[in-house]
Design a protein around this motif. Structure first.
Motif, PDB file in Angstrom:
ATOM      1  N   ASP A  72       0.762  -1.183  -0.107  1.00  0.00           N
ATOM      2  CA  ASP A  72      -0.127   0.142   0.018  1.00  0.00           C
ATOM      3  C   ASP A  72       0.953   1.170   0.029  1.00  0.00           C
ATOM      4  OD1 ASP A  72      -1.511   2.254   2.006  1.00  0.00           O
ATOM      5  OD2 ASP A  72      -2.872   1.235   0.620  1.00  0.00           O
ATOM      6  N   ALA A  73       0.664   2.336  -0.949  1.00  0.00           N
ATOM      7  CA  ALA A  73       1.548   3.177  -0.961  1.00  0.00           C
ATOM      8  C   ALA A  73       1.751   4.456  -0.156  1.00  0.00           C
ATOM      9  CB  ALA A  73       1.079   3.982  -2.453  1.00  0.00           C
ATOM     10  N   LYS A  74       0.291   4.466   0.449  1.00  0.00           N
ATOM     11  CA  LYS A  74       0.078   5.194   1.772  1.00  0.00           C
ATOM     12  C   LYS A  74       1.072   4.897   2.934  1.00  0.00           C
ATOM     13  CE  LYS A  74      -2.967   7.257   4.477  1.00  0.00           C
ATOM     14  NZ  LYS A  74      -4.559   7.615   5.191  1.00  0.00           N
ATOM     15  N   TRP A  75       0.570   3.784   3.127  1.00  0.00           N
ATOM     16  CA  TRP A  75       1.284   3.024   4.428  1.00  0.00           C
ATOM     17  C   TRP A  75       2.807   2.959   4.089  1.00  0.00           C
ATOM     18  CZ3 TRP A  75       0.021   3.421   9.072  1.00  0.00           C
ATOM     19  CH2 TRP A  75      -1.237   3.602   9.300  1.00  0.00           C
ATOM     20  N   GLN A  76       3.462   2.496   3.078  1.00  0.00           N
ATOM     21  CA  GLN A  76       4.888   2.636   2.724  1.00  0.00           C
ATOM     22  C   GLN A  76       5.569   3.887   3.064  1.00  0.00           C
ATOM     23  OE1 GLN A  76       6.304   2.083  -1.494  1.00  0.00           O
ATOM     24  NE2 GLN A  76       7.461   0.313  -0.557  1.00  0.00           N
ATOM     25  N   LYS A  77       4.982   4.730   2.662  1.00  0.00           N
ATOM     26  CA  LYS A  77       5.311   6.243   2.736  1.00  0.00           C
ATOM     27  C   LYS A  77       5.453   6.522   4.356  1.00  0.00           C
ATOM     28  CE  LYS A  77       4.972  10.904   0.944  1.00  0.00           C
ATOM     29  NZ  LYS A  77       4.188  11.881   0.146  1.00  0.00           N
ATOM     30  N   ASN A  78       4.380   6.126   4.918  1.00  0.00           N
ATOM     31  CA  ASN A  78       4.344   6.480   6.647  1.00  0.00           C
ATOM     32  C   ASN A  78       5.400   5.581   7.045  1.00  0.00           C
ATOM     33  OD1 ASN A  78       2.293   8.243   5.989  1.00  0.00           O
ATOM     34  ND2 ASN A  78       0.629   6.532   6.596  1.00  0.00           N
ATOM     35  N   VAL A  79       5.313   4.281   7.012  1.00  0.00           N
ATOM     36  CA  VAL A  79       6.416   3.570   7.562  1.00  0.00           C
ATOM     37  C   VAL A  79       7.919   4.096   7.608  1.00  0.00           C
ATOM     38  CG1 VAL A  79       7.332   1.354   7.948  1.00  0.00           C
ATOM     39  CG2 VAL A  79       4.598   1.625   7.736  1.00  0.00           C
ATOM     40  N   ALA A  80       8.022   4.325   6.112  1.00  0.00           N
ATOM     41  CA  ALA A  80       9.320   4.576   5.717  1.00  0.00           C
ATOM     42  C   ALA A  80       9.713   6.065   6.539  1.00  0.00           C
ATOM     43  CB  ALA A  80       9.543   4.892   4.162  1.00  0.00           C
ATOM     44  N   THR A  81       8.797   6.820   6.452  1.00  0.00           N
ATOM     45  CA  THR A  81       8.889   8.293   7.128  1.00  0.00           C
ATOM     46  C   THR A  81       9.287   8.102   8.596  1.00  0.00           C
ATOM     47  OG1 THR A  81       7.395   9.379   5.655  1.00  0.00           O
ATOM     48  CG2 THR A  81       7.804  10.416   7.883  1.00  0.00           C
ATOM     49  N   PHE A 116      13.390  12.939  -0.544  1.00  0.00           N
ATOM     50  CA  PHE A 116      12.807  12.322  -1.898  1.00  0.00           C
ATOM     51  C   PHE A 116      11.541  11.726  -1.700  1.00  0.00           C
ATOM     52  CE2 PHE A 116      17.483  12.192  -3.409  1.00  0.00           C
ATOM     53  CZ  PHE A 116      17.354  12.622  -4.382  1.00  0.00           C
ATOM     54  N   LEU A 117      11.478  11.163  -0.449  1.00  0.00           N
ATOM     55  CA  LEU A 117      10.102  10.754  -0.083  1.00  0.00           C
ATOM     56  C   LEU A 117       8.835  11.732  -0.007  1.00  0.00           C
ATOM     57  CD1 LEU A 117       8.898   7.910   0.666  1.00  0.00           C
ATOM     58  CD2 LEU A 117       9.406   8.571   3.229  1.00  0.00           C
ATOM     59  N   TRP A 118       9.041  12.823   0.183  1.00  0.00           N
ATOM     60  CA  TRP A 118       8.036  13.809   0.471  1.00  0.00           C
ATOM     61  C   TRP A 118       8.083  14.920  -0.599  1.00  0.00           C
ATOM     62  CZ3 TRP A 118       3.859  13.387   3.101  1.00  0.00           C
ATOM     63  CH2 TRP A 118       3.789  12.423   4.100  1.00  0.00           C
ATOM     64  N   VAL A 119       9.005  14.576  -1.772  1.00  0.00           N
ATOM     65  CA  VAL A 119       9.106  15.745  -2.862  1.00  0.00           C
ATOM     66  C   VAL A 119       7.377  15.693  -3.330  1.00  0.00           C
ATOM     67  CG1 VAL A 119       9.436  16.115  -4.917  1.00  0.00           C
ATOM     68  CG2 VAL A 119      11.203  15.482  -3.416  1.00  0.00           C
ATOM     69  N   PRO A 120       6.707  16.952  -3.628  1.00  0.00           N
ATOM     70  CA  PRO A 120       5.592  17.051  -3.858  1.00  0.00           C
ATOM     71  C   PRO A 120       5.454  16.288  -5.332  1.00  0.00           C
ATOM     72  CG  PRO A 120       6.187  18.993  -3.181  1.00  0.00           C
ATOM     73  CD  PRO A 120       7.384  18.494  -3.043  1.00  0.00           C
ATOM     74  N   GLY A 121       4.209  15.489  -5.421  1.00  0.00           N
ATOM     75  CA  GLY A 121       4.070  14.695  -6.405  1.00  0.00           C
ATOM     76  C   GLY A 121       4.614  13.686  -6.842  1.00  0.00           C
ATOM     77  N   SER A 122       5.346  13.038  -5.763  1.00  0.00           N
ATOM     78  CA  SER A 122       6.098  11.777  -5.898  1.00  0.00           C
ATOM     79  C   SER A 122       5.130  10.780  -5.352  1.00  0.00           C
ATOM     80  CB  SER A 122       7.460  11.732  -4.912  1.00  0.00           C
ATOM     81  OG  SER A 122       7.037  11.771  -3.609  1.00  0.00           O
ATOM     82  N   SER A 123       5.114   9.638  -5.878  1.00  0.00           N
ATOM     83  CA  SER A 123       4.136   8.629  -5.502  1.00  0.00           C
ATOM     84  C   SER A 123       5.143   7.440  -4.764  1.00  0.00           C
ATOM     85  CB  SER A 123       3.394   7.960  -6.516  1.00  0.00           C
ATOM     86  OG  SER A 123       4.114   7.521  -7.655  1.00  0.00           O
ATOM     87  N   THR A 124       4.372   6.795  -3.911  1.00  0.00           N
ATOM     88  CA  THR A 124       5.391   5.681  -3.236  1.00  0.00           C
ATOM     89  C   THR A 124       5.341   4.423  -4.148  1.00  0.00           C
ATOM     90  OG1 THR A 124       3.421   4.950  -2.000  1.00  0.00           O
ATOM     91  CG2 THR A 124       4.946   6.357  -0.953  1.00  0.00           C
ATOM     92  N   ARG A 125       4.352   4.054  -4.748  1.00  0.00           N
ATOM     93  CA  ARG A 125       4.405   2.769  -5.557  1.00  0.00           C
ATOM     94  C   ARG A 125       3.136   2.735  -6.293  1.00  0.00           C
ATOM     95  NH1 ARG A 125       5.814  -2.995  -2.945  1.00  0.00           N
ATOM     96  NH2 ARG A 125       7.538  -1.959  -2.809  1.00  0.00           N
ATOM     97  N   GLN A 126       3.190   2.383  -7.788  1.00  0.00           N
ATOM     98  CA  GLN A 126       1.912   2.269  -8.589  1.00  0.00           C
ATOM     99  C   GLN A 126       1.202   1.103  -8.116  1.00  0.00           C
ATOM    100  OE1 GLN A 126       1.294   4.853 -10.699  1.00  0.00           O
ATOM    101  NE2 GLN A 126       3.171   6.062  -9.993  1.00  0.00           N
ATOM    102  N   ASN A 127      -0.134   1.307  -7.893  1.00  0.00           N
ATOM    103  CA  ASN A 127      -0.818   0.202  -7.584  1.00  0.00           C
ATOM    104  C   ASN A 127      -1.712  -0.209  -8.733  1.00  0.00           C
ATOM    105  OD1 ASN A 127      -0.097  -0.054  -5.187  1.00  0.00           O
ATOM    106  ND2 ASN A 127      -1.484   1.366  -4.359  1.00  0.00           N
TER     107      ASN A 127
END
Length: 127
Positions: A72-81, A116-127
């Motif tokens: 899940d892109a949202k959770w991947q970003k949250n956990v990485a953060t 890099f993770l939080w650059v506007p417009g960056s997505s975590t993973r294409q689903n």
């Protein structure tokens, strides 16, 4: 997460696996070479302290690895953060209390990965 953020997160995880190994298993053999400014007799006396630090570094490494495999892109970003922030804070603290080299080895790479993770417009993973 952009490929750069994923790559940096993976590299930081690998670094923390190494640090964990170093502090848990190689403290008395590699420690005096890495921390040559410390008295040699310090290493034998601080084995339990180093091993405890190693466990915390292992937790960071596992958390960063977990972030890499979340679908899940949202959770991947949250956990990485979450784990990259821990690494950054630990790096700043280490730089202030041990050696400024830690800032460049640990904190700055984590902050770059976060950027890099939080650059506007960056997505975590294409689903």
């Amino acid at each position: 997460m952009k490929k750069a953020a994923l790559t940096l997160t993976g590299m930081i995880a690998l670094l923390h696996y190494y640090i964990a190994w170093f502090e848990i298993f190689a403290w008395t053999s590699r420690g005096p070479k890495v921390f040559s400014d410390f008295p040699a007799e310090l290493f034998e006396q601080t084995i339990p302290l180093a091993a405890n630090q190693g466990i915390y570094n292992a937790f960071l490494a596992v958390g960063l690895t977990w972030a890499l495999i979340i679908k899940d892109a949202k959770w991947q970003k949250n956990v990485a953060t979450y784990f990259l922030m821990f690494v950054a804070v630990a790096g700043v603290f280490g730089a202030l209390t041990v050696t400024t080299k830690i800032l460049f080895i640990q904190a700055i790479p984590a902050l770059i990965a976060l950027a890099f993770l939080w650059v506007p417009g960056s997505s975590t993973r294409q689903n």
